[in-house]
Design a protein around this motif. Structure first.
Motif, PDB file in Angstrom:
ATOM      1  N   THR A   1       1.361   7.129 -13.678  1.00 28.16           N
ATOM      2  CA  THR A   1       1.191   6.691 -12.290  1.00 28.16           C
ATOM      3  C   THR A   1       0.915   5.201 -12.133  1.00 28.16           C
ATOM      4  O   THR A   1       0.967   4.685 -11.008  1.00 28.16           O
TER       5      THR A   1
ATOM      6  N   CYS B   1       1.418   3.876  -3.176  1.00 27.78           N
ATOM      7  CA  CYS B   1       1.119   5.304  -3.037  1.00 27.78           C
ATOM      8  C   CYS B   1       2.337   6.151  -3.392  1.00 27.78           C
ATOM      9  O   CYS B   1       2.225   7.162  -4.109  1.00 27.78           O
TER      10      CYS B   1
ATOM     11  N   ILE C   1      -5.957   3.105  -7.261  1.00 31.88           N
ATOM     12  CA  ILE C   1      -5.699   4.549  -7.229  1.00 31.88           C
ATOM     13  C   ILE C   1      -6.033   5.168  -8.580  1.00 31.88           C
ATOM     14  O   ILE C   1      -6.624   6.259  -8.654  1.00 31.88           O
TER      15      ILE C   1
ATOM     16  N   VAL D   1       2.910   6.194  -7.066  1.00 32.96           N
ATOM     17  CA  VAL D   1       1.981   7.052  -7.799  1.00 32.96           C
ATOM     18  C   VAL D   1       2.355   8.518  -7.607  1.00 32.96           C
ATOM     19  O   VAL D   1       2.400   9.304  -8.555  1.00 32.96           O
ATOM     20  N   ALA D   2       2.642   8.887  -6.370  1.00 31.00           N
ATOM     21  CA  ALA D   2       2.882  10.295  -6.040  1.00 31.00           C
ATOM     22  C   ALA D   2       4.159  10.841  -6.676  1.00 31.00           C
ATOM     23  O   ALA D   2       4.153  11.932  -7.264  1.00 31.00           O
TER      24      ALA D   2
ATOM     25  N   ASP E   1      -2.178   0.111  -7.381  1.00 26.22           N
ATOM     26  CA  ASP E   1      -2.024   1.133  -8.433  1.00 26.22           C
ATOM     27  C   ASP E   1      -3.315   1.290  -9.226  1.00 26.22           C
ATOM     28  O   ASP E   1      -3.768   2.406  -9.503  1.00 26.22           O
TER      29      ASP E   1
ATOM     30  N   LEU F   1       0.821  -1.200   0.000  1.00 26.28           N
ATOM     31  CA  LEU F   1       0.000   0.000   0.000  1.00 26.28           C
ATOM     32  C   LEU F   1       0.861   1.258   0.000  1.00 26.28           C
ATOM     33  O   LEU F   1       0.660   2.172  -0.821  1.00 26.28           O
ATOM     34  N   VAL F   2       1.847   1.294   0.878  1.00 27.52           N
ATOM     35  CA  VAL F   2       2.714   2.467   0.948  1.00 27.52           C
ATOM     36  C   VAL F   2       3.582   2.573  -0.303  1.00 27.52           C
ATOM     37  O   VAL F   2       3.777   3.662  -0.852  1.00 27.52           O
TER      38      VAL F   2
END
Length: 403
Positions: free
Chosen positions: A141, A113, A177, A116-117, A174, A109-110
């Protein structure tokens, strides 16, 4: 996260093996479809290739007629089935799979994220001041799970199951998101009447779920109605596939049936759809969307800021975000790498996560509506995916075998 242990049931292990097999084989077909599209677009067949996807096609449902170019049917219609499968996979993993426990969720999960960021921020920094290009901030992303697993499959037994599992889970998150990004940032001209009809249809599916209806037919019929409503609402129609997938019932933890032998409606539909998506829908999407005509392109096109922004975000931003997040969690004692993986293999995994392809091309079509800027985006995605695949494969191939 690691290789399957004793708490991983035989059912979960069988499902995982089948998932890896289908995704890897489907990834090879996907690559072949993309290559074929490029050959068609850069040959005497180019005019015919482009004309086919512009051909109008219509379906009639009672008195309702829906007319779209063939390309739109692929991107709005068939891809809704792909998103339906993604939603089924996410729900299964969250309820009974490798996202069911906190210690299983935290690392992917981390990492997802961060993966993506950082690419999004890198893209925004490179393309700042260009309002048109900035619409594509979400293009770099996402990770293409089928393409990435196909590369890992080429490495054979050198890659442990835990590494495939980590990459797959990151890619699934991914996708989740990306679905949220599409819903929030790429809706346009919304019709509140159609949205109300969609909400009502979704409510009916929710009631069926809560009443314990496990037959697939009513969900699929209502899902078709939901797709039409969402298509007319201004929200992208593929999100109807996501909503339908989340309403399909999975194993009931509160009944007296052993979850190991209970066969849910979700699993039935997932197993039925997965081969079609892997071997037909995604390759057709690639064939329709990856046909970039390179004949009139020059150095200026290859080095446009939009193209470079996407390519650098995927090739550099993705691995930096994922590897940095994983090492940070490990240093803080909050998570550990899968068995058989070290920092070197983690970098190889990060490089492979730079393969964007399917979801990146899809978001690119939403951001740039298949115009000239879309061609730049496609060039960035294809070049980044190729470079990431080659770098990841070479890095993992030249190092010691992973155990």
């Amino acid at each position: 996260m690691g290789i399957p242990r004793q708490h991983d049931t035989p059912r979960a292990i069988r499902a995982l093996s089948e998932f890896f097999r289908l995704e890897a084989a489907g990834g090879i077909v996907l690559i072949g479809a993309a290559v074929l599209a490029m050959l068609c677009a850069n040959s005497p067949l180019a005019a015919g290739y482009a004309a086919v996807w512009r051909m109008p096609a219509a379906i009639h449902i009672g008195d309702l007629a829906i007319a779209k170019p063939l390309l739109a049917w692929v991107n709005d219609g068939l891809m809704a089935i792909f998103f339906l499968l993604v939603a089924l996979e996410i729900k299964r993993e969250a309820i009974s799979g490798h996202l069911a426990r906190r210690d299983q969720r935290l690392l992917p999960l981390v990492c997802a994220c961060a993966g993506v960021a950082l690419p999004a921020l890198l893209f925004l920094a490179i393309n700042r001041g260009d309002a048109s290009a900035l619409r594509g901030w979400a293009v770099p992303t996402a990770t293409d799970i089928a393409f990435a697993l196909a590369v890992l499959a080429l490495l054979g037994d050198r890659v442990p199951v835990g590494m495939k599992l980590l990459l797959s889970t990151i890619a699934v998150v991914d996708d989740l998101i990306a679905i949220l990004i599409i819903a929030v940032f790429y809706a346009h001209g919304m019709s509140f009447v159609a949205l109300g009809a969609a909400a009502t249809t979704l409510g009916l599916m929710f009631v069926l779920n809560r009443r314990g209806v496990t037959a697939l037919t009513p969900y699929l019929l209502l899902g078709t109605v939901l797709w039409i409503c969402v298509l007319k609402s201004g929200v992208h129609a593929t999100l109807a596939g996501v909503a339908t997938g989340l309403m399909i019932p999975h194993v009931d933890r509160n009944n007296d049936i052993d979850d190991e032998i209970e066969h849910s409606a979700l699993e039935t539909l997932e197993h039925a759809l997965h081969p079609w998506v892997a071997y037909a829908i995604l390759p057709l999407f690639a064939f329709a969307n990856a046909g970039l005509d390179l004949r009139d392109m020059g150095v200026r096109d290859l080095t446009s800021v939009l193209t470079l922004g996407i390519a650098l975000a995927l090739v550099v931003g993705k691995p930096l975000g994922i590897v940095g997040a994983a090492l940070g969690l490990r240093a803080a004692g909050l998570a550990r790498l899968p068995d058989g993986m070290d920092g070197r293999s983690l970098l190889g995994l990060g490089l492979l996560c730079g393969i964007g392809f399917t979801m990146s091309l899809f978001i690119g079509s939403l951001a740039f509506n298949n115009g000239a800027r879309y061609d730049e985006a496609v060039l960035g995605v294809l070049s980044a995916s190729l470079v990431s695949a080659l770098l990841g494969y070479a890095w993992l191939r030249t190092g010691p075998a992973l155990r």
